[in-house]
Design an enzyme around this catalytic site. Structure first.
Site, short mmCIF file in Angstrom:
data_model
loop_
_atom_site.label_atom_id
_atom_site.label_comp_id
_atom_site.label_asym_id
_atom_site.label_seq_id
_atom_site.Cartn_x
_atom_site.Cartn_y
_atom_site.Cartn_z
N ASP A 78 20.96 16.79 -35.32
CA ASP A 78 21.94 16.65 -34.23
C ASP A 78 22.10 17.94 -33.43
O ASP A 78 21.80 19.03 -33.91
CB ASP A 78 23.31 16.23 -34.80
CG ASP A 78 23.30 14.77 -35.25
OD1 ASP A 78 22.33 14.07 -34.92
OD2 ASP A 78 24.25 14.35 -35.91
N TYR A 366 25.17 10.80 -27.69
CA TYR A 366 25.74 11.47 -28.86
C TYR A 366 27.26 11.46 -28.82
O TYR A 366 27.87 11.76 -27.78
CB TYR A 366 25.22 12.90 -28.94
CG TYR A 366 25.53 13.59 -30.23
CD1 TYR A 366 25.10 13.05 -31.44
CD2 TYR A 366 26.24 14.79 -30.26
CE1 TYR A 366 25.37 13.68 -32.64
CE2 TYR A 366 26.51 15.43 -31.46
CZ TYR A 366 26.08 14.87 -32.64
OH TYR A 366 26.34 15.49 -33.84
#
Length: 846
Positions: A78, A366
Site C-alpha cells: 500500500d 485507495y
C-alpha cells in the site's frame, strides 16, 4: 488482489502476497536478556530488533523461494507509511538491498494504474519507513512501561496507549462537561394561523384533536408541518413584541422567576384565561430547577395580518469527495456502519469484485487517505459523464478542486472515488452483498456530486403582525421549495419535512390564530460523542491517522474505558480513573496539543527533516523521569474515596464512593466494621443487584447477573450455596449448558493426557481433558471410519444418559442458546437510601 495485479501484468511476472506485516517487535525479551521494552534497546539509540511473525514463517519461506528464481523483486504494498514499512521489512527478509529495491505504488487496482506504476518504479522511501518505525517504537515504549504502572496502581490487565489514552480523555472530559453543565433558560412562543378566516374555529378544533391523539405530547415537527399544509395553515415563531426584539430568558449564573414577564408576553400575543404553573424540578440545575407551563386560550377578537413577504434564492453546495474520516462519519450517520465495518467493506471494494466478462474489477481507489485531491483524468471523465447523463445545466463552467482542511494531509494521495464513474451502482452484479452496494453507492454519488452544480432553493419568510391592537406582536413564518436539484440529482434531496411549503399569500391578508403556545426551553449540554463525531474530533485535533481511527475506537471499547449506549459513548468508571491517573503522572503525554505536535514530528521524519532517533530521545528523556516519579508517588485507585450523600442502611454511618475491580461502588465509611456495599449507576445512585428473567434449574430461584474474574455470568440468588451458573459468550449472549464431555482412551499428542469427546456445531470433536492448561486437539477426521462410528454411538448414548438441564424464564418458557442477555435482563432498581444529615459538611470538607 495479487491475482488481479498478476492478470494486468501478464505471464512475465509472478505476483505473491505477504498478507500484511511479516515482521514486528517481539512480544517478549529473549531468555536471559532483560529489556524494559522488548525489541527496543533503550541504551543503544533505540535500536529495534525485529522478528518474523510466527504465522508468517511459511509465507516468508515461499517468498524467499520465489525471489531466488526471479530477475527482479518489485514491492507493491500500500501507498501509505504502513505499506512503505512492510515493503522495507520484506526487502530485509528477502535479502534485497533497500536502496536498490523497486518500489511501485498505485492508487487503484486498475490496468492503467498498475501499468503506470511499473513504468515508474522508485526507491524505498526511508523517511516514511523511519516515521513508521518511530511511531511503532514510541507506542511500544508507552504501552510496555505505562501499562505495568496501571497494573500496580489501578488494576491488573489494563493497558495504556499514546493515542488511545488521549481518545479516552476526550470522552471523559465530555462526560464531565455534561455533568457540570447548568443550562440557560429561554422562552419561545409558537403561533399557528388559519389563512382563511372562515375556517379558524374548525381548524382550531381539529388541531386540538390532532394534539390529543399524540397523548398530549407535541407531535413531531414533520407531522405538524404536514398537518398544517393539509389544512391551509402555517406556523411561525414570535420575533417582536411591544416593538422590540423578543428575547426572554435568563442565564445559568442568574436564575430568575420569569412568570410575570411570561404573562405580559402572553397578553401581548392575544392569550386569555392564562394559567401559569411553576413546579420544582429536583433533577434540574440553575434555571432548570423549576419547570413552568403556560396554558390559555386565544381571545376571540385577536387577528393578525401579513405585514411583509420576502423571497430570495439560496444555494446548497456539494460536499468534497470522501477521505477516510468523512467516509467513516457519513457511513455511520446514513448507513449505521461502524468504522471497522466501513473499512472492511471499503477494502473489498478497493480489492475488487468479480464481474462477469471482466473478472476481478476494483471499484474504488485507495481508501486510507486524508487528501481531497482528484486526478485530472478522473475529473475529465466525471465531467464527461455528467454532461452526457444529466446535461449542461448540471455541469459547472470549471472543474471543482477542493482544499484539504486537515493539517499534514498527504496531498500525493487521492480522495476516495470510483475507479470508473461510468460504473453506476445499479449496474453492479445482482449477487453483490447489499452492504458493499450501499457503501459503493455512497462513494459514487458523493464523488459525482462533488463535480456538479449547486442545488437552488426558493426561500420565503412571512411576517405576521397583530392587527386588532398595537402590542407590536410579530410572528415569523419561513419555508423553502427546491427550485433546482443540481447535485441532489445523484446524492438525493435531503429530508425537508421540517421545511414547510408556504401557500401563496399577499400583504395585508388576514391570518387568524387558532393556537398560541409559550414554551420554556433550556440550552443543551454538549452532546456525547458518537462514532462519527469522535472520528471528526480525532481528525480535527490531529490525533492518529486515517488508518488508525477504526482501531482506536475499537480498542477503547474493548478495554472497557468507554461504553456505547444508543450509539453514544459514555466514559466508564474505569476510563475516568485511568484517565485521571495518567493525566496526573504524564500531563504532557496526555495533552491533546502534544499528541498533535507529535504527529507533526512524525511528518518531519517522513520528509527527512528530523532524525527519528533524535525525536525518540527527546521524548524518552522526559518520559522516563515522569515514569519513575509516578511509581513512587501515585496513590492506588482503591485507596481513594469520595464522600457520598447517603446514610448506610445497616449502621447509619456516612457512605463513600470507592473504586473496585468492577468500577465505582458505594461503601460504608465504617468499613471493615460494617460490610455494606452496593453498585451504582452512572449518576452515583445505589442499585439493587441486576436480576434476570431466568429460573435456576437447580433450586428454582431467580437468577442474577454477577461479575467474576473471567467476566459476567448468571447465578442463583442463593449462590455460592447453589453452584449452577450460566456463562455468556463474547457478544453477551447466553451459553446454555451442554452434556458433559465423554472420556475416551485416545491420548493428547501435546501432553499425553486423555482426550475428551464432545458434540459441536460441525460434528464430534476431540479436546484435551486438561484444558485450559493444555489446548491440544485430536484429529477426528484422521480416525479410522470404524473408530469414528464406534465413538459416535458411544457419544450418543452418553449424551442421552446425561441430558443438560432445561433453562427457562421465571414463567417456564424455555430459552434458546444464544439468547441476548438484554432480552432477559430486568431493569435495575435504585435503592432509596436516606440522605445523611452531615452530607453537606462531608462534601464541603472534601
Amino acid at each position: 488482489k495479487a491475482k488481479t495485479v498478476n492478470r494486468y501484468l501478464g505471464d512475465d511476472y509472478v505476483v505473491a502476497a505477504s498478507v500484511g506485516h511479516v515482521r514486528d517487535l517481539p512480544a517478549r525479551s529473549p531468555k536471559g536478556k532483560k529489556q524494559p521494552v522488548p525489541g527496543v534497546d533503550l541504551e543503544n539509540n533505540f535500536t529495534p530488533s525485529y522478528e518474523v511473525l510466527p504465522k508468517k514463517k511459511s509465507v516468508i519461506t515461499e517468498l524467499r523461494k520465489l525471489a531466488k528464481q526471479t530477475e527482479d523483486v518489485w514491492f507493491a504494498t500500500d501507498l501509505d507509511r504502513e505499506g512503505e514499512a512492510i515493503a522495507w521489512h520484506l526487502a530485509e527478509v528477502l535479502g534485497v538491498d533497500p536502496s536498490k529495491a523497486k518500489r511501485v505504488v498505485f492508487n487503484a487496482i486498475t490496468k492503467s494504474e498498475i501499468q503506470r506504476a511499473f513504468e515508474e518504479p522508485h526507491e524505498l522511501n526511508m523517511g516514511r519507513v523511519n516515521a513508521q518505525q518511530a511511531r511503532r517504537i514510541l507506542d511500544r515504549i508507552v504501552g510496555y512501561q505505562v501499562s505495568p504502572l496501571l497494573w500496580k496502581k489501578v488494576a491488573v490487565g489494563l493497558s495504556a496507549g499514546r493515542v488511545q489514552s488521549v481518545a479516552v480523555r476526550l470522552v471523559v472530559e465530555r462526560e464531565r462537561e455534561i455533568d457540570a453543565f447548568v443550562p440557560d433558560e429561554k422562552w419561545r412562543v409558537i403561533g399557528r394561523f388559519a389563512m382563511d378566516p372562515k375556517s379558524q374555529k374548525q381548524i382550531g378544533a381539529a388541531w386540538q384533536k390532532f394534539v390529543a391523539e399524540a397523548d398530549g405530547q407535541s407531535p413531531p415537527m414533520t407531522q405538524q408541518v404536514k398537518w398544517l399544509a393539509e389544512h391551509g395553515a402555517l406556523h411561525g415563531e414570535l420575533v417582536r413584541v411591544e416593538n422590540k426584539k423578543f428575547d426572554l430568558g435568563c442565564t445559568a449564573d442568574k436564575p430568575k422567576d420569569l412568570s410575570s414577564e411570561v404573562q405580559q408576553v402572553a397578553n401581548a400575543v392575544g392569550l386569555t384565561n392564562l394559567v401559569i404553573d411553576r413546579t420544582e424540578n429536583a433533577a434540574g440545575k440553575g434555571p432548570a430547577s423549576y419547570l413552568t407551563t403556560v396554558t390559555g386560550e386565544v381571545a376571540a377578537e385577536v387577528t393578525y395580518r401579513v405585514s411583509d413577504i420576502e423571497q430570495k434564492r439560496t444555494k446548497s453546495n456539494p460536499s468534497p469527495p470522501f477521505i477516510t474520516s468523512t467516509l467513516q462519519m457519513t457511513a455511520a450517520n446514513t448507513l449505521g456502519y461502524g468504522p471497522d465495518r466501513t473499512m472492511r467493506l471499503a477494502q473489498k471494494l478497493y480489492e475488487g469484485i468479480n464481474v462477469r466478462g471482466e473478472g476481478q474489477v476494483a471499484l474504488i481507489t485507495y481508501m486510507r487517505t486524508d487528501s481531497t485531491h482528484i486526478s485530472k483524468e478522473a475529473i475529465d471523465q466525471t465531467r464527461g459523464y455528467i454532461r452526457a447523463k444529466f446535461g449542461e445545466d448540471y455541469l459547472p463552467d470549471k472543474a471543482k478542486h477542493y482544499k484539504q482542511k486537515a493539517d499534514h494531509a498527504q496531498e500525493a494521495h487521492e480522495a476516495i472515488r470510483p475507479t470508473d464513474v461510468a460504473r453506476h451502482p445499479d449496474e453492479l452484479p445482482a449477487t453483490i452483498d447489499q452492504d458493499l452496494r450501499a457503501l459503493y453507492q455512497l462513494i459514487w454519488s458523493r464523488f459525482v456530486g462533488c463535480q456538479m452544480t449547486p442545488a437552488q432553493w426558493d426561500a420565503t419568510s412571512i411576517m405576521l403582525e397583530r392587527a386588532d391592537t398595537t402590542t407590536g406582536a410579530v410572528f415569523k413564518a419561513t419555508g423553502r421549495v427546491l427550485a433546482f436539484d443540481g447535485f441532489y440529482k445523484v446524492v438525493g434531496t435531503p429530508n425537508s419535512g421540517d421545511d414547510p411549503t408556504l401557500p401563496p399569500l399577499e400583504r395585508e391578508q388576514p391570518a387568524m390564530p387558532f393556537s398560541i403556545q409559550p414554551e420554556q426551553t433550556f440550552s443543551n449540554p454538549p452532546p456525547r460523542y458518537s462514532e462519527a463525531s469522535l472520528i471528526k474530533k480525532l481528525e480535527t485535533e490531529g490525533i492518529g491517522r486515517p488508518s488508525t481511527y477504526a482501531s482506536i475506537i475499537r480498542v477503547i471499547q474493548d478495554r472497557r474505558y468507554v461504553d456505547k449506549v444508543n450509539k453514544r459513548f459514555y466514559a466508564t468508571d474505569l476510563g475516568e480513573v485511568v484517565t485521571d491517573k495518567l493525566i496526573d503522572a504524564f500531563p504532557r503525554l496526555l495533552d491533546v496539543s502534544y499528541t498533535r505536535t507529535m504527529e507533526g514530528w512524525l511528518d518531519e521524519i517522513a520528509e527527512e527533516r528530523l532524525a527519528w532517533t533524535t525525536m525518540l530521545k527527546d521524548f524518552y528523556d522526559r518520559f522516563s523521569e515522569k515514569l519513575a516519579e509516578a511509581h513512587e508517588t501515585m496513590v492506588h485507585a482503591k485507596a481513594e474515596t469520595q464522600p457520598a450523600p447517603y446514610q448506610c442502611p445497616e449502621c447509619g454511618s456516612p457512605t463513600m464512593y470507592r473504586f473496585g475491580k468492577n468500577g465505582r461502588f458505594l461503601s460504608c465509611a465504617a468499613y471493615p466494621d460494617c460490610k455494606y456495599a452496593a453498585p451504582t449507576d452512572r449518576e452515583g445512585l445505589p442499585l439493587l443487584p441486576e436480576r434476570v428473567d431466568i429460573a435456576c434449574p437447580e433450586d428454582g430461584s431467580p437468577m442474577m447477573l454477577r461479575v467474576g474474574r473471567f467476566g459476567k455470568f448468571l447465578a442463583s440468588t442463593n449462590y455460592p450455596d447453589i453452584k449452577f451458573v450460566l456463562n455468556l459468550d463474547r457478544k453477551g449472549n447466553l451459553k446454555l449448558p451442554t452434556p458433559p464431555p465423554m472420556e475416551t482412551e485416545l491420548v493428547c499428542d501435546k501432553c499425553g493426557s486423555m482426550l475428551y469427546l464432545r458434540s459441536g456445531k460441525r460434528g464430534p470433536w476431540l479436546g484435551c481433558s486438561t484444558f485450559p492448561k493444555c489446548k491440544g486437539r485430536g484429529a477426528w477426521a484422521k480416525l479410522e471410519p470404524d473408530v469414528q462410528e464406534q465413538l459416535s454411538k458411544a457419544l450418543e448414548a452418553h449424551e442421552k444418559a446425561h441430558p443438560p438441564p432445561v433453562v427457562t424464564t421465571l414463567d417456564g418458557v424455555p430459552l434458546k442458546d444464544g439468547t441476548p442477555l438484554e432480552e432477559v435482563l430486568m431493569a435495575s432498581e435504585v435503592q432509596q437510601l436516606a440522605i445523611h444529615p452531615d452530607a453537606d459538611k462531608q462534601t464541603e470538607a472534601a
